[in-house]
Design an enzyme around this catalytic site. Sequence first.
Site, PDB file in Angstrom:
ATOM      1  N   HIS A 181      -1.653  -1.559  -4.341  1.00  0.00           N
ATOM      2  CA  HIS A 181      -2.796  -0.883  -3.314  1.00  0.00           C
ATOM      3  C   HIS A 181      -2.647   0.119  -3.386  1.00  0.00           C
ATOM      4  O   HIS A 181      -1.554   0.707  -2.747  1.00  0.00           O
ATOM      5  CB  HIS A 181      -2.489  -1.350  -1.870  1.00  0.00           C
ATOM      6  CG  HIS A 181      -4.023  -1.860  -1.694  1.00  0.00           C
ATOM      7  ND1 HIS A 181      -5.017  -2.562  -1.902  1.00  0.00           N
ATOM      8  CD2 HIS A 181      -3.996  -0.794  -0.723  1.00  0.00           C
ATOM      9  CE1 HIS A 181      -5.978  -2.419  -0.899  1.00  0.00           C
ATOM     10  NE2 HIS A 181      -5.528  -1.155   0.069  1.00  0.00           N
ATOM     11  N   MET A 225     -12.321   4.564  -0.349  1.00  0.00           N
ATOM     12  CA  MET A 225     -12.526   4.164   0.665  1.00  0.00           C
ATOM     13  C   MET A 225     -13.708   5.465   0.711  1.00  0.00           C
ATOM     14  O   MET A 225     -13.317   6.620   0.863  1.00  0.00           O
ATOM     15  CB  MET A 225     -12.144   4.427   2.360  1.00  0.00           C
ATOM     16  CG  MET A 225     -11.429   2.650   2.204  1.00  0.00           C
ATOM     17  SD  MET A 225     -10.126   2.958   2.779  1.00  0.00           S
ATOM     18  CE  MET A 225      -8.804   3.120   2.048  1.00  0.00           C
ATOM     19  N   SER A 282       1.558  -1.406   0.080  1.00  0.00           N
ATOM     20  CA  SER A 282      -0.289   0.038  -0.296  1.00  0.00           C
ATOM     21  C   SER A 282       0.986   1.770  -0.073  1.00  0.00           C
ATOM     22  O   SER A 282       1.463   0.777   1.042  1.00  0.00           O
ATOM     23  CB  SER A 282      -1.006   0.074   1.336  1.00  0.00           C
ATOM     24  OG  SER A 282      -1.819   1.036   1.404  1.00  0.00           O
ATOM     25  N   MET A 291     -11.270  -5.925   5.606  1.00  0.00           N
ATOM     26  CA  MET A 291     -10.400  -4.790   6.627  1.00  0.00           C
ATOM     27  C   MET A 291      -9.906  -5.378   7.725  1.00  0.00           C
ATOM     28  O   MET A 291     -11.080  -6.020   8.693  1.00  0.00           O
ATOM     29  CB  MET A 291     -10.960  -4.592   6.757  1.00  0.00           C
ATOM     30  CG  MET A 291     -11.693  -3.251   5.330  1.00  0.00           C
ATOM     31  SD  MET A 291      -9.771  -2.493   4.592  1.00  0.00           S
ATOM     32  CE  MET A 291      -9.547  -1.673   6.057  1.00  0.00           C
ATOM     33  N   ASP A 298      -6.605  -6.075   4.022  1.00  0.00           N
ATOM     34  CA  ASP A 298      -5.864  -5.269   4.470  1.00  0.00           C
ATOM     35  C   ASP A 298      -5.921  -4.485   6.068  1.00  0.00           C
ATOM     36  O   ASP A 298      -6.809  -4.415   6.920  1.00  0.00           O
ATOM     37  CB  ASP A 298      -6.659  -4.256   3.390  1.00  0.00           C
ATOM     38  CG  ASP A 298      -5.927  -2.657   3.071  1.00  0.00           C
ATOM     39  OD1 ASP A 298      -4.980  -2.883   3.922  1.00  0.00           O
ATOM     40  OD2 ASP A 298      -7.176  -2.272   2.886  1.00  0.00           O
ATOM     41  N   MET A 306      -8.927   8.473   0.494  1.00  0.00           N
ATOM     42  CA  MET A 306     -10.133   8.428   0.889  1.00  0.00           C
ATOM     43  C   MET A 306     -10.856  10.106   0.524  1.00  0.00           C
ATOM     44  O   MET A 306     -10.204  10.823   0.357  1.00  0.00           O
ATOM     45  CB  MET A 306      -9.710   8.174   2.334  1.00  0.00           C
ATOM     46  CG  MET A 306      -8.739   7.112   3.141  1.00  0.00           C
ATOM     47  SD  MET A 306      -7.623   7.353   4.179  1.00  0.00           S
ATOM     48  CE  MET A 306      -7.112   5.362   3.867  1.00  0.00           C
ATOM     49  N   HIS A 366      -8.176   0.854  -3.777  1.00  0.00           N
ATOM     50  CA  HIS A 366      -9.212   0.282  -3.136  1.00  0.00           C
ATOM     51  C   HIS A 366     -10.138   2.080  -2.468  1.00  0.00           C
ATOM     52  O   HIS A 366      -9.739   2.756  -1.511  1.00  0.00           O
ATOM     53  CB  HIS A 366      -8.464  -0.227  -1.427  1.00  0.00           C
ATOM     54  CG  HIS A 366      -9.150  -0.012  -0.577  1.00  0.00           C
ATOM     55  ND1 HIS A 366      -8.642  -0.401   0.652  1.00  0.00           N
ATOM     56  CD2 HIS A 366     -10.146  -0.228   0.021  1.00  0.00           C
ATOM     57  CE1 HIS A 366      -9.289  -0.178   2.014  1.00  0.00           C
ATOM     58  NE2 HIS A 366     -11.029  -0.701   1.299  1.00  0.00           N
ATOM     59  N   ASP A 422      -4.938   3.580  -1.789  1.00  0.00           N
ATOM     60  CA  ASP A 422      -6.253   3.501  -0.514  1.00  0.00           C
ATOM     61  C   ASP A 422      -6.420   5.063  -1.492  1.00  0.00           C
ATOM     62  O   ASP A 422      -5.987   6.084  -0.783  1.00  0.00           O
ATOM     63  CB  ASP A 422      -5.714   3.590   0.699  1.00  0.00           C
ATOM     64  CG  ASP A 422      -5.007   2.085   0.488  1.00  0.00           C
ATOM     65  OD1 ASP A 422      -5.655   1.471   1.049  1.00  0.00           O
ATOM     66  OD2 ASP A 422      -4.101   2.306   1.135  1.00  0.00           O
TER      67      ASP A 422
HETATM   68  C1  DX5 Z   1      -6.500   1.362   5.514  1.00  0.00           C
HETATM   69  C2  DX5 Z   1      -5.934   1.253   4.086  1.00  0.00           C
HETATM   70  C3  DX5 Z   1      -4.841   0.191   4.105  1.00  0.00           C
HETATM   71  C4  DX5 Z   1      -3.699   0.638   4.852  1.00  0.00           C
HETATM   72  C5  DX5 Z   1      -2.327  -0.493   5.534  1.00  0.00           C
HETATM   73  O1  DX5 Z   1      -7.760   2.044   5.736  1.00  0.00           O
HETATM   74  O2  DX5 Z   1      -7.301   0.529   3.390  1.00  0.00           O
HETATM   75  O3  DX5 Z   1      -4.657   0.039   3.493  1.00  0.00           O
HETATM   76  O4  DX5 Z   1      -2.985   1.166   3.821  1.00  0.00           O
HETATM   77  O5  DX5 Z   1      -2.144  -0.162   6.180  1.00  0.00           O
HETATM   78  P1  DX5 Z   1      -1.308  -0.787   7.593  1.00  0.00           P
HETATM   79  O6  DX5 Z   1      -0.159  -2.339   6.768  1.00  0.00           O
HETATM   80  O7  DX5 Z   1      -0.025   0.104   7.658  1.00  0.00           O
HETATM   81  O8  DX5 Z   1      -1.633  -1.768   8.431  1.00  0.00           O
HETATM   82 ZN    ZN Z   2      -6.553  -0.425   1.373  1.00  0.00          ZN
END
Ligand code: DX5
Ligand code: ZN
Length: 216
Positions: free
Chosen positions: A32, A67, A7, A138, A176, A36, A65, A34
């Site tokens: 990956h 969110m 990620s 998650m 994740d 948001m 991903h 993320d």
């Molecule tokens: C959190 C993200 C993850 C995050 C995971 O909301 O969806 O992808 O980057 O990070 P680590 O591996 O640090 O938990």
């Molecule tokens: Zn993620």
Amino acid sequence: MYQISPSILSADFMNLERDIHNIEENGSDMIHVDVMDGLFVPNITVGFPVIQALRKITDLPLDVHLMIDRPGRYVAKFVASGADYVTIHAEADTLENNLEALQTIRALGAKAGVSLKPGTPAEAVLPYLPYCDIILLMTVEPGFGGQKFMAEVMPKLKQIRAWLDEAGSDCLLSVDGGVDRSTAPLCKKNGATVLVAGTAYFKDPKRADFVKFIQE
Ligand code: DX5
Ligand code: ZN
């Protein structure tokens, strides 16, 4: 046998191109990303311009991903920006709207995914199964990297693994949040096929070795 999707939430954004090439050189399977929106989760990260930029510098699959609230509004633009996998959250809209979003993603030639927050029951995934290529569970509350792995999600992972096996499905099953050298074996044991890792990947002094550890 297993795939790793580092990620970039934990990458150095001043040196993102370097970190992307590092992910490639270390033998990772995908990247990956993320996304948001500050509504679905209490944090804001990156959007279309960053995905378009990443697309120009790597051939690795971009595992995006989302969110974000009511993701159906934006999935087509994420595919057009270069996402290979577009994963939406079951909790982000109605079932009807989410199924439509997944069908849009597939119709545009990308892989469709659905994600469940830690507190969402396994059963919530059932109506999505015919419409998705990846399920992302998650193991932290979405929003931030570096949180503690929630082992209580493992029975849900095991249940969904059983449903996929019963159906003879080749849908990817991803985990994740808080995945590291100590928690990855638990995820594999309970049926994950893709492991996302942000903090653990970027903090590891031997990243290529970490990648191999996850993949074997
Ligand atoms: C959190 C993200 C993850 C995050 C995971 O909301 O969806 O992808 O980057 O990070 P680590 O591996 O640090 O938990
Ligand atoms: Zn993620």
